[in-house]
Design a protein around this motif. Structure first.
Motif, mmCIF file in Angstrom:
data_model
loop_
_atom_site.group_PDB
_atom_site.id
_atom_site.type_symbol
_atom_site.label_atom_id
_atom_site.label_comp_id
_atom_site.label_asym_id
_atom_site.label_seq_id
_atom_site.Cartn_x
_atom_site.Cartn_y
_atom_site.Cartn_z
ATOM 1 N N ALA A 1 59.680 -27.344 65.749
ATOM 2 C CA ALA A 1 59.106 -28.747 66.180
ATOM 3 C C ALA A 1 60.360 -28.959 67.165
ATOM 4 O O ALA A 1 61.559 -29.104 66.679
ATOM 5 C CB ALA A 1 59.362 -29.660 65.046
ATOM 6 N N PHE A 2 59.899 -29.298 68.487
ATOM 7 C CA PHE A 2 60.872 -29.522 69.478
ATOM 8 C C PHE A 2 60.959 -30.956 69.684
ATOM 9 O O PHE A 2 59.795 -31.883 70.222
ATOM 10 C CB PHE A 2 60.555 -28.901 70.901
ATOM 11 N N PHE A 3 61.944 -31.778 69.643
ATOM 12 C CA PHE A 3 62.116 -33.221 69.920
ATOM 13 C C PHE A 3 62.992 -33.234 70.792
ATOM 14 O O PHE A 3 64.206 -32.559 71.180
ATOM 15 C CB PHE A 3 62.932 -33.919 68.413
ATOM 16 N N MET A 4 63.024 -34.603 71.380
ATOM 17 C CA MET A 4 63.927 -34.930 72.533
ATOM 18 C C MET A 4 65.162 -35.263 71.751
ATOM 19 O O MET A 4 65.359 -35.356 70.662
ATOM 20 C CB MET A 4 63.656 -36.219 73.074
ATOM 21 N N ARG A 5 66.442 -34.867 72.305
ATOM 22 C CA ARG A 5 67.645 -34.735 71.725
ATOM 23 C C ARG A 5 67.963 -35.985 71.260
ATOM 24 O O ARG A 5 68.618 -36.331 70.251
ATOM 25 C CB ARG A 5 68.838 -34.330 72.691
ATOM 26 N N GLU A 6 67.818 -37.206 71.665
ATOM 27 C CA GLU A 6 68.069 -38.485 71.696
ATOM 28 C C GLU A 6 67.063 -38.876 70.245
ATOM 29 O O GLU A 6 67.684 -39.840 69.381
ATOM 30 C CB GLU A 6 67.961 -39.588 72.566
ATOM 31 N N GLN A 7 66.254 -38.211 69.807
ATOM 32 C CA GLN A 7 65.213 -38.524 68.622
ATOM 33 C C GLN A 7 65.933 -37.934 67.446
ATOM 34 O O GLN A 7 65.364 -37.988 66.253
ATOM 35 C CB GLN A 7 64.170 -38.002 68.905
ATOM 36 N N VAL A 8 67.101 -37.040 67.499
ATOM 37 C CA VAL A 8 67.644 -36.270 66.508
ATOM 38 C C VAL A 8 69.088 -36.739 66.174
ATOM 39 O O VAL A 8 69.855 -36.651 66.975
ATOM 40 C CB VAL A 8 67.445 -34.640 66.671
ATOM 41 N N SER A 9 69.348 -36.993 65.163
ATOM 42 C CA SER A 9 70.827 -36.802 64.518
ATOM 43 C C SER A 9 70.855 -35.809 63.321
ATOM 44 O O SER A 9 70.071 -35.522 62.487
ATOM 45 C CB SER A 9 70.928 -38.372 63.786
ATOM 46 N N VAL A 10 71.949 -35.299 63.220
ATOM 47 C CA VAL A 10 72.515 -34.205 62.300
ATOM 48 C C VAL A 10 73.474 -34.710 61.274
ATOM 49 O O VAL A 10 74.460 -35.496 61.669
ATOM 50 C CB VAL A 10 72.842 -33.213 63.038
ATOM 51 N N ARG A 11 73.151 -34.434 59.992
ATOM 52 C CA ARG A 11 74.359 -34.887 59.034
ATOM 53 C C ARG A 11 74.479 -33.537 58.095
ATOM 54 O O ARG A 11 73.733 -33.088 57.788
ATOM 55 C CB ARG A 11 73.662 -35.980 58.183
ATOM 56 N N GLY A 12 75.734 -33.571 57.961
ATOM 57 C CA GLY A 12 76.686 -32.334 57.207
ATOM 58 C C GLY A 12 76.925 -31.356 58.104
ATOM 59 O O GLY A 12 76.938 -31.384 59.192
ATOM 60 N N PRO A 13 77.598 -30.381 57.629
ATOM 61 C CA PRO A 13 78.545 -29.456 58.387
ATOM 62 C C PRO A 13 77.375 -28.395 58.799
ATOM 63 O O PRO A 13 76.170 -28.007 58.212
ATOM 64 C CB PRO A 13 79.287 -28.600 57.336
ATOM 65 N N THR A 14 77.598 -27.755 60.131
ATOM 66 C CA THR A 14 76.967 -26.587 60.605
ATOM 67 C C THR A 14 77.852 -25.551 61.036
ATOM 68 O O THR A 14 78.959 -25.880 61.312
ATOM 69 C CB THR A 14 76.092 -26.970 61.706
ATOM 70 N N ALA A 15 77.464 -24.452 61.028
ATOM 71 C CA ALA A 15 78.359 -23.321 61.780
ATOM 72 C C ALA A 15 77.159 -22.841 62.772
ATOM 73 O O ALA A 15 75.869 -23.178 62.711
ATOM 74 C CB ALA A 15 78.399 -22.195 60.892
ATOM 75 N N SER A 16 77.770 -22.109 63.894
ATOM 76 C CA SER A 16 76.685 -22.041 64.810
ATOM 77 C C SER A 16 76.768 -20.558 65.154
ATOM 78 O O SER A 16 77.705 -19.834 65.143
ATOM 79 C CB SER A 16 76.802 -22.976 66.280
ATOM 80 N N PHE A 17 75.628 -19.996 66.102
ATOM 81 C CA PHE A 17 75.687 -18.770 66.600
ATOM 82 C C PHE A 17 74.869 -18.845 67.907
ATOM 83 O O PHE A 17 73.725 -19.276 67.801
ATOM 84 C CB PHE A 17 74.840 -17.791 65.671
ATOM 85 N N ALA A 18 75.435 -18.482 69.082
ATOM 86 C CA ALA A 18 74.621 -18.333 70.303
ATOM 87 C C ALA A 18 74.256 -17.094 70.889
ATOM 88 O O ALA A 18 75.096 -16.151 70.484
ATOM 89 C CB ALA A 18 75.467 -19.137 71.209
ATOM 90 N N ARG A 19 73.278 -17.089 71.227
ATOM 91 C CA ARG A 19 72.723 -15.702 71.754
ATOM 92 C C ARG A 19 71.932 -16.033 72.893
ATOM 93 O O ARG A 19 71.225 -17.085 73.060
ATOM 94 C CB ARG A 19 71.885 -14.965 70.741
ATOM 95 N N PRO A 20 71.708 -14.850 73.907
ATOM 96 C CA PRO A 20 71.048 -15.037 75.098
ATOM 97 C C PRO A 20 69.614 -14.919 74.692
ATOM 98 O O PRO A 20 69.470 -14.179 73.593
ATOM 99 C CB PRO A 20 71.288 -13.889 76.066
ATOM 100 N N SER A 21 68.779 -15.565 75.470
ATOM 101 C CA SER A 21 67.306 -15.539 75.195
ATOM 102 C C SER A 21 66.682 -14.685 76.269
ATOM 103 O O SER A 21 67.424 -14.182 77.471
ATOM 104 C CB SER A 21 66.569 -16.713 75.116
ATOM 105 N N ALA A 22 65.469 -14.262 76.265
ATOM 106 C CA ALA A 22 64.728 -13.433 77.135
ATOM 107 C C ALA A 22 64.714 -14.086 78.553
ATOM 108 O O ALA A 22 64.471 -13.370 79.596
ATOM 109 C CB ALA A 22 63.392 -13.324 76.710
ATOM 110 N N SER A 23 64.778 -15.197 78.398
ATOM 111 C CA SER A 23 64.822 -16.300 79.749
ATOM 112 C C SER A 23 66.150 -16.240 80.412
ATOM 113 O O SER A 23 66.103 -16.605 81.677
ATOM 114 C CB SER A 23 64.532 -17.613 79.651
ATOM 115 N N GLY A 24 67.025 -15.525 79.932
ATOM 116 C CA GLY A 24 68.490 -15.540 80.545
ATOM 117 C C GLY A 24 69.381 -16.662 80.093
ATOM 118 O O GLY A 24 70.343 -16.727 80.629
ATOM 119 N N PHE A 25 68.811 -17.558 79.307
ATOM 120 C CA PHE A 25 69.572 -18.887 79.045
ATOM 121 C C PHE A 25 69.853 -18.556 77.510
ATOM 122 O O PHE A 25 69.207 -18.135 76.622
ATOM 123 C CB PHE A 25 68.665 -20.169 78.996
ATOM 124 N N ASP A 26 71.098 -19.166 77.185
ATOM 125 C CA ASP A 26 71.632 -19.176 75.644
ATOM 126 C C ASP A 26 70.621 -19.933 74.774
ATOM 127 O O ASP A 26 70.297 -21.048 75.558
ATOM 128 C CB ASP A 26 72.917 -19.485 75.495
#
Length: 138
Positions: free
Chosen positions: A44-69
């Motif tokens: 589900a894709f939300f506008m960033r201003e609609q979303v708030s995150v609570r709690g710890p996160t770890a992250s992993f970035a990868r390139p996509s087929a579009s060339g954007f991470d």
């Protein structure tokens, strides 16, 4: 305004979303198959201003087929991949559909990367299918 909360498996990470998603999309690509351990991913894709995150996160970035991470965030305790930030669509944040655990959540409106999908996966006729990613709407 509708409010929904997605949670990781252990409950340490929550993603609160206000309002309706901008879009709900199913992805058949091999990377999403590996990330989810399933035949596809649903986001589900939300506008960033609609979303708030609570709690710890770890992250992993990868390139996509579009060339954007894509920057994936997951719970460092249980490993649930709960949200991601696609550089291709910088105004949006993807939230894992399953994290809502809501049988009344709106169904996907599109399936992308259908060319990499499994032949045995059937989808309702209302779900638009795209061989790859469609062009983003302005």
């Amino acid at each position: 305004m509708i409010g929904r909360t997605a949670r990781c498996h252990c409950g340490a990470l929550e993603v609160a979303c206000q309002g309706e998603p901008r879009k709900v999309s199913l992805c058949h690509c091999r990377q999403c198959q590996r990330r989810t351990g399933s035949a596809f991913s649903v986001a589900a894709f939300f506008m960033r201003e609609q979303v708030s995150v609570r709690g710890p996160t770890a992250s992993f970035a990868r390139p996509s087929a579009s060339g954007f991470d894509v920057d994936f965030h997951f719970c460092p305790t249980c490993g649930s991949n709960l949200l991601w930030y696609p550089a291709r669509l910088p105004a949006l944040v993807g939230v894992a559909f399953g994290g809502f655990a809501d049988p009344d959540f709106p169904m996907p409106e599109q399936a992308v990367w259908a060319e990499e999908g499994h032949d045995w996966v059937g989808l309702p006729e209302e779900v638009a299918r795209h061989a790859r990613n469609p062009k983003p709407k302005a």
